[in-house]
Scaffold this motif. Structure first.
Motif, mmCIF file in Angstrom:
data_model
loop_
_atom_site.group_PDB
_atom_site.id
_atom_site.type_symbol
_atom_site.label_atom_id
_atom_site.label_comp_id
_atom_site.label_asym_id
_atom_site.label_seq_id
_atom_site.Cartn_x
_atom_site.Cartn_y
_atom_site.Cartn_z
ATOM 1 N N HIS A 128 0.764 -1.231 0.000
ATOM 2 C CA HIS A 128 0.000 0.000 0.000
ATOM 3 C C HIS A 128 0.801 1.290 0.000
ATOM 4 C CE1 HIS A 128 -2.469 -3.220 1.713
ATOM 5 N NE2 HIS A 128 -3.245 -2.815 0.749
ATOM 6 N N PRO A 129 2.090 1.320 0.226
ATOM 7 C CA PRO A 129 2.784 2.604 0.221
ATOM 8 C C PRO A 129 3.053 3.104 -1.199
ATOM 9 C CG PRO A 129 4.359 0.867 0.630
ATOM 10 C CD PRO A 129 2.984 0.220 0.575
ATOM 11 N N GLY A 130 3.293 4.399 -1.307
ATOM 12 C CA GLY A 130 3.733 4.954 -2.576
ATOM 13 C C GLY A 130 2.635 5.231 -3.568
ATOM 14 N N HIS A 131 1.410 5.453 -3.100
ATOM 15 C CA HIS A 131 0.326 5.753 -4.028
ATOM 16 C C HIS A 131 0.506 7.140 -4.615
ATOM 17 C CE1 HIS A 131 -1.857 2.183 -3.098
ATOM 18 N NE2 HIS A 131 -1.917 2.481 -1.823
ATOM 19 N N ASP A 132 0.012 7.292 -5.812
ATOM 20 C CA ASP A 132 0.018 8.589 -6.481
ATOM 21 C C ASP A 132 -1.097 9.437 -5.873
ATOM 22 O OD1 ASP A 132 0.059 10.728 -8.194
ATOM 23 O OD2 ASP A 132 -0.823 9.652 -9.882
ATOM 24 N N HIS A 133 -0.736 10.480 -5.163
ATOM 25 C CA HIS A 133 -1.726 11.321 -4.501
ATOM 26 C C HIS A 133 -2.116 12.535 -5.334
ATOM 27 C CE1 HIS A 133 -1.771 9.042 -0.795
ATOM 28 N NE2 HIS A 133 -0.461 8.984 -0.853
ATOM 29 N N SER A 134 -1.790 12.538 -6.615
ATOM 30 C CA SER A 134 -2.175 13.665 -7.456
ATOM 31 C C SER A 134 -3.637 13.560 -7.883
ATOM 32 C CB SER A 134 -1.273 13.741 -8.689
ATOM 33 O OG SER A 134 -1.438 12.585 -9.488
ATOM 34 N N HIS A 135 -4.223 12.395 -7.725
ATOM 35 C CA HIS A 135 -5.640 12.205 -8.028
ATOM 36 C C HIS A 135 -6.396 12.112 -6.705
ATOM 37 C CE1 HIS A 135 -3.503 10.486 -11.518
ATOM 38 N NE2 HIS A 135 -4.469 11.074 -12.201
ATOM 39 N N VAL A 136 -7.589 12.637 -6.671
ATOM 40 C CA VAL A 136 -8.417 12.527 -5.472
ATOM 41 C C VAL A 136 -9.812 12.088 -5.875
ATOM 42 C CG1 VAL A 136 -7.147 14.246 -4.136
ATOM 43 C CG2 VAL A 136 -9.052 14.977 -5.561
ATOM 44 N N GLY A 137 -10.557 11.633 -4.901
ATOM 45 C CA GLY A 137 -11.944 11.287 -5.133
ATOM 46 C C GLY A 137 -12.140 10.025 -5.942
ATOM 47 N N PHE A 138 -13.230 10.016 -6.711
ATOM 48 C CA PHE A 138 -13.632 8.839 -7.462
ATOM 49 C C PHE A 138 -12.523 8.340 -8.382
ATOM 50 C CE2 PHE A 138 -15.618 6.486 -10.881
ATOM 51 C CZ PHE A 138 -16.507 5.673 -10.208
ATOM 52 N N GLU A 139 -11.860 9.259 -9.066
ATOM 53 C CA GLU A 139 -10.806 8.867 -10.022
ATOM 54 C C GLU A 139 -9.686 8.095 -9.325
ATOM 55 O OE1 GLU A 139 -7.730 10.856 -13.266
ATOM 56 O OE2 GLU A 139 -8.832 12.151 -11.902
ATOM 57 N N ALA A 140 -9.239 8.595 -8.181
ATOM 58 C CA ALA A 140 -8.167 7.912 -7.455
ATOM 59 C C ALA A 140 -8.613 6.537 -6.989
ATOM 60 C CB ALA A 140 -7.715 8.751 -6.262
ATOM 61 N N GLY A 141 -9.837 6.462 -6.448
ATOM 62 C CA GLY A 141 -10.349 5.179 -5.988
ATOM 63 C C GLY A 141 -10.537 4.188 -7.116
ATOM 64 N N PHE A 142 -11.031 4.668 -8.252
ATOM 65 C CA PHE A 142 -11.271 3.792 -9.392
ATOM 66 C C PHE A 142 -9.966 3.293 -10.010
ATOM 67 C CE2 PHE A 142 -12.254 2.797 -13.810
ATOM 68 C CZ PHE A 142 -13.336 1.947 -13.656
ATOM 69 N N LEU A 143 -8.980 4.169 -10.117
ATOM 70 C CA LEU A 143 -7.717 3.789 -10.744
ATOM 71 C C LEU A 143 -6.873 2.873 -9.867
ATOM 72 C CD1 LEU A 143 -6.605 7.169 -12.375
ATOM 73 C CD2 LEU A 143 -7.523 5.149 -13.520
ATOM 74 N N HIS A 144 -7.016 2.995 -8.560
ATOM 75 C CA HIS A 144 -6.125 2.271 -7.652
ATOM 76 C C HIS A 144 -6.109 0.754 -7.882
ATOM 77 C CE1 HIS A 144 -3.740 1.361 -4.183
ATOM 78 N NE2 HIS A 144 -4.638 0.458 -3.872
#
Length: 190
Positions: free
Chosen positions: A23-39
């Motif tokens: 779980h470390p090192g996630h790209d935090h440049s996206h937030v909200g639905f987009e970040a959750g969907f892409l993860h």
């Protein structure tokens, strides 16, 4: 000899959280639905587990396949809420992920139709805790969780379809699913 094997097993279990800490090192440049969907699409662990669980649920626990979508969604959201509030330490969540992977492997090996859904719910809950603890501060929590649940359900449903195809249309499909279960168990234990 048995004492040496027990020591090796204990040492492996002690270091298991470091192995499953995906779980470390996630790209935090996206937030909200987009970040959750892409993860879920950015990590092999998520893709492999969601697809494999779909395949395995189709062949092993047919009566749970649609309930599995609901159970996994509720477990992920519940775990995420627990993680955001830091009700369970993140390191404990990593131990939970490792031990629930072990439980899934045992359930698959023993062909337990009761342990598999429970172990899977625990696995998804602990993943939710880890994600909630890490990503919960990035903002837009409802969108983040909605995106993650949507993506995981999509991948899981593709796994169900793949499981149906393997079991119904490929010779020795059940044996192939058994080999997949063994592979997932080995990956989970590794």
């Amino acid at each position: 000899m048995q004492k040496i094997i027990q020591t090796i097993i204990f040492a492996c279990l002690a270091f298991m959280p470091a192995w499953v800490f995906a779980h470390p090192g996630h790209d935090h440049s996206h937030v909200g639905f987009e970040a959750g969907f892409l993860h879920p699409f950015t990590g092999l662990d998520h893709m492999m587990m969601a697809l494999a669980l779909g395949v395995l649920f189709y062949s092993a626990v047919k009566q749970w396949k649609l309930v599995g979508v609901l159970v996994m969604s509720i477990a992920l959201v519940s775990g995420f809420a627990i993680g955001v509030e830091h009700l369970i330490p993140e390191n404990f969540a990593e131990y939970g992920i490792g031990l629930s992977l072990l439980a899934v492997a045992v359930a698959l090996w023993s062909k337990s139709k009761v342990i598999l859904p429970v172990a899977t719910a625990l696995l998804v809950t602990f993943h939710g805790v880890a994600h909630g603890a890490e990503l919960g501060q990035s903002g837009h929590l409802i969108g983040l969780v909605a995106g993650m649940v949507t993506a995981m359900v999509m991948i899981y449903i593709v796994g169900l379809g793949f499981g149906k195809f393997i079991v119904d249309h490929i010779p020795y499909g059940k044996k192939i699913v058994g080999a997949l279960a063994a592979f997932i168990a080995l990956v989970g234990l590794a």
